[in-house]
Design a protein around this motif. Structure first.
Motif, mmCIF file in Angstrom:
data_model
loop_
_atom_site.group_PDB
_atom_site.id
_atom_site.type_symbol
_atom_site.label_atom_id
_atom_site.label_comp_id
_atom_site.label_asym_id
_atom_site.label_seq_id
_atom_site.Cartn_x
_atom_site.Cartn_y
_atom_site.Cartn_z
ATOM 1 N N GLY A 56 0.838 -1.192 0.000
ATOM 2 C CA GLY A 56 0.000 0.000 0.000
ATOM 3 C C GLY A 56 0.871 1.238 0.000
ATOM 4 O O GLY A 56 2.069 1.170 -0.210
ATOM 5 N N TRP A 57 0.243 2.383 0.218
ATOM 6 C CA TRP A 57 1.026 3.614 0.247
ATOM 7 C C TRP A 57 0.668 4.441 1.466
ATOM 8 O O TRP A 57 -0.405 4.320 2.027
ATOM 9 C CB TRP A 57 0.882 4.415 -1.043
ATOM 10 N N GLU A 58 1.623 5.269 1.837
ATOM 11 C CA GLU A 58 1.466 6.156 2.986
ATOM 12 C C GLU A 58 0.662 7.379 2.557
ATOM 13 O O GLU A 58 0.557 7.689 1.371
ATOM 14 C CB GLU A 58 2.839 6.582 3.511
ATOM 15 N N ASP A 59 0.120 8.104 3.533
ATOM 16 C CA ASP A 59 -0.691 9.289 3.245
ATOM 17 C C ASP A 59 0.069 10.365 2.477
ATOM 18 O O ASP A 59 -0.516 11.126 1.721
ATOM 19 C CB ASP A 59 -1.235 9.905 4.540
ATOM 20 N N ASP A 60 1.375 10.432 2.681
ATOM 21 C CA ASP A 60 2.161 11.517 2.082
ATOM 22 C C ASP A 60 2.883 11.101 0.793
ATOM 23 O O ASP A 60 3.813 11.777 0.370
ATOM 24 C CB ASP A 60 3.178 12.053 3.088
ATOM 25 N N GLU A 61 2.483 9.998 0.161
ATOM 26 C CA GLU A 61 3.155 9.571 -1.062
ATOM 27 C C GLU A 61 2.150 9.184 -2.143
ATOM 28 O O GLU A 61 1.011 8.861 -1.855
ATOM 29 C CB GLU A 61 4.131 8.427 -0.794
ATOM 30 N N THR A 62 2.610 9.236 -3.373
ATOM 31 C CA THR A 62 1.786 8.820 -4.509
ATOM 32 C C THR A 62 1.885 7.307 -4.667
ATOM 33 O O THR A 62 2.747 6.656 -4.061
ATOM 34 C CB THR A 62 2.273 9.485 -5.807
ATOM 35 N N VAL A 63 1.030 6.765 -5.508
ATOM 36 C CA VAL A 63 1.080 5.331 -5.795
ATOM 37 C C VAL A 63 2.442 4.985 -6.418
ATOM 38 O O VAL A 63 3.032 3.951 -6.102
ATOM 39 C CB VAL A 63 -0.081 4.922 -6.726
ATOM 40 N N GLU A 64 2.945 5.865 -7.277
ATOM 41 C CA GLU A 64 4.244 5.628 -7.913
ATOM 42 C C GLU A 64 5.372 5.612 -6.880
ATOM 43 O O GLU A 64 6.253 4.739 -6.917
ATOM 44 C CB GLU A 64 4.528 6.706 -8.973
ATOM 45 N N GLN A 65 5.351 6.561 -5.958
ATOM 46 C CA GLN A 65 6.366 6.586 -4.909
ATOM 47 C C GLN A 65 6.282 5.334 -4.042
ATOM 48 O O GLN A 65 7.307 4.776 -3.643
ATOM 49 C CB GLN A 65 6.201 7.840 -4.046
ATOM 50 N N ALA A 66 5.065 4.889 -3.773
ATOM 51 C CA ALA A 66 4.877 3.679 -2.966
ATOM 52 C C ALA A 66 5.420 2.448 -3.682
ATOM 53 O O ALA A 66 6.045 1.585 -3.058
ATOM 54 C CB ALA A 66 3.397 3.499 -2.634
ATOM 55 N N ALA A 67 5.203 2.358 -4.990
ATOM 56 C CA ALA A 67 5.722 1.215 -5.754
ATOM 57 C C ALA A 67 7.249 1.182 -5.675
ATOM 58 O O ALA A 67 7.848 0.119 -5.465
ATOM 59 C CB ALA A 67 5.251 1.283 -7.201
ATOM 60 N N SER A 68 7.885 2.335 -5.816
ATOM 61 C CA SER A 68 9.346 2.405 -5.720
ATOM 62 C C SER A 68 9.824 2.041 -4.313
ATOM 63 O O SER A 68 10.813 1.326 -4.145
ATOM 64 C CB SER A 68 9.839 3.805 -6.083
ATOM 65 N N ARG A 69 9.120 2.547 -3.303
ATOM 66 C CA ARG A 69 9.490 2.250 -1.916
ATOM 67 C C ARG A 69 9.366 0.758 -1.622
ATOM 68 O O ARG A 69 10.253 0.157 -1.004
ATOM 69 C CB ARG A 69 8.612 3.053 -0.940
ATOM 70 N N GLU A 70 8.285 0.143 -2.077
ATOM 71 C CA GLU A 70 8.093 -1.287 -1.833
ATOM 72 C C GLU A 70 9.174 -2.122 -2.532
ATOM 73 O O GLU A 70 9.623 -3.135 -2.008
ATOM 74 C CB GLU A 70 6.697 -1.734 -2.269
ATOM 75 N N ALA A 71 9.601 -1.705 -3.731
ATOM 76 C CA ALA A 71 10.677 -2.416 -4.434
ATOM 77 C C ALA A 71 11.958 -2.353 -3.605
ATOM 78 O O ALA A 71 12.702 -3.336 -3.510
ATOM 79 C CB ALA A 71 10.900 -1.825 -5.819
ATOM 80 N N LEU A 72 12.215 -1.212 -2.992
ATOM 81 C CA LEU A 72 13.392 -1.061 -2.146
ATOM 82 C C LEU A 72 13.262 -1.908 -0.880
ATOM 83 O O LEU A 72 14.168 -2.666 -0.535
ATOM 84 C CB LEU A 72 13.590 0.414 -1.779
ATOM 85 N N GLU A 73 12.121 -1.795 -0.193
ATOM 86 C CA GLU A 73 11.944 -2.506 1.077
ATOM 87 C C GLU A 73 11.902 -4.013 0.906
ATOM 88 O O GLU A 73 12.535 -4.747 1.666
ATOM 89 C CB GLU A 73 10.656 -2.038 1.765
ATOM 90 N N GLU A 74 11.154 -4.502 -0.068
ATOM 91 C CA GLU A 74 10.953 -5.945 -0.213
ATOM 92 C C GLU A 74 12.027 -6.631 -1.052
ATOM 93 O O GLU A 74 12.355 -7.779 -0.793
ATOM 94 C CB GLU A 74 9.577 -6.237 -0.807
ATOM 95 N N ALA A 75 12.528 -5.956 -2.093
ATOM 96 C CA ALA A 75 13.456 -6.602 -3.015
ATOM 97 C C ALA A 75 14.849 -5.992 -3.018
ATOM 98 O O ALA A 75 15.756 -6.519 -3.644
ATOM 99 C CB ALA A 75 12.889 -6.569 -4.436
ATOM 100 N N GLY A 76 15.028 -4.866 -2.349
ATOM 101 C CA GLY A 76 16.349 -4.258 -2.268
ATOM 102 C C GLY A 76 16.858 -3.708 -3.585
ATOM 103 O O GLY A 76 18.047 -3.796 -3.868
#
Length: 165
Positions: A56-76
């Motif tokens: 999902g995404w945080e209140d202060d980020e876009t769906v695109e920012q969330a996708a990038s963040r999840e790639a970093l957190e889950e897949a490095g």
């Protein structure tokens, strides 16, 4: 899949990306890469099969920012979102509630061109990365809608992109 009153959720699991890179990549004068494409998948923490990074995404980020963040957190991995592949609908047993008793969700899926693969990342202790050809990834996808996003979405976009080079 129900009628017009079906409620779709863009919550947890609401965005995904298909991280990819080029094996034997060569840049041409326009900055475009040529080479065999590989996609990155990660293991599921709740069962067999492989997945694309999601969340999902945080209140202060876009769906695109969330996708990038999840790639970093889950897949490095870090990279550039280069294409919106599309929306894909699926049922989630964990997201069933009074608004959506059947648990229908809608995921926004993006292609992420990987620029950096980290040696350590937040979910490293529970996630393993696998670089696969598209054909191998199609066989390993845990869910049919992910195979559709990879086969009909990502692969079609990538083939059209190659034709335009």
């Amino acid at each position: 899949m129900g009628n017009n009153t079906t409620v779709f959720k863009l919550l947890t699991g609401g965005n995904r990306c298909v991280p990819f890179k080029y094996r034997s990549a060569v840049e041409n004068g326009n900055g475009l890469c040529h080479g065999d494409v590989e996609v990155l998948m990660i293991n599921s923490t709740s069962g067999p099969g492989l997945l694309f990074p999601k969340g999902g995404w945080e209140d202060d980020e876009t769906v695109e920012q969330a996708a990038s963040r999840e790639a970093l957190e889950e897949a490095g991995v870090r990279g550039d979102l280069v294409h919106f592949i599309g929306f894909y609908e699926f049922k989630s047993k964990t997201l069933q509630d009074e608004l959506s008793p059947e648990g229908w969700c809608r995921a926004a899926v993006f292609a992420l061109l990987v620029k950096e693969e980290l040696e350590s990342w937040p979910e490293q202790s529970t996630r393993q990365r696998s670089w696969l050809t598209v054909a191998e990834a199609m066989e390993c996808c845990r869910y049919p809608w992910m195979r559709e996003a990879l086969g009909e979405g990502f692969s079609r976009w990538h083939a059209d992109r190659d034709v335009r080079k």
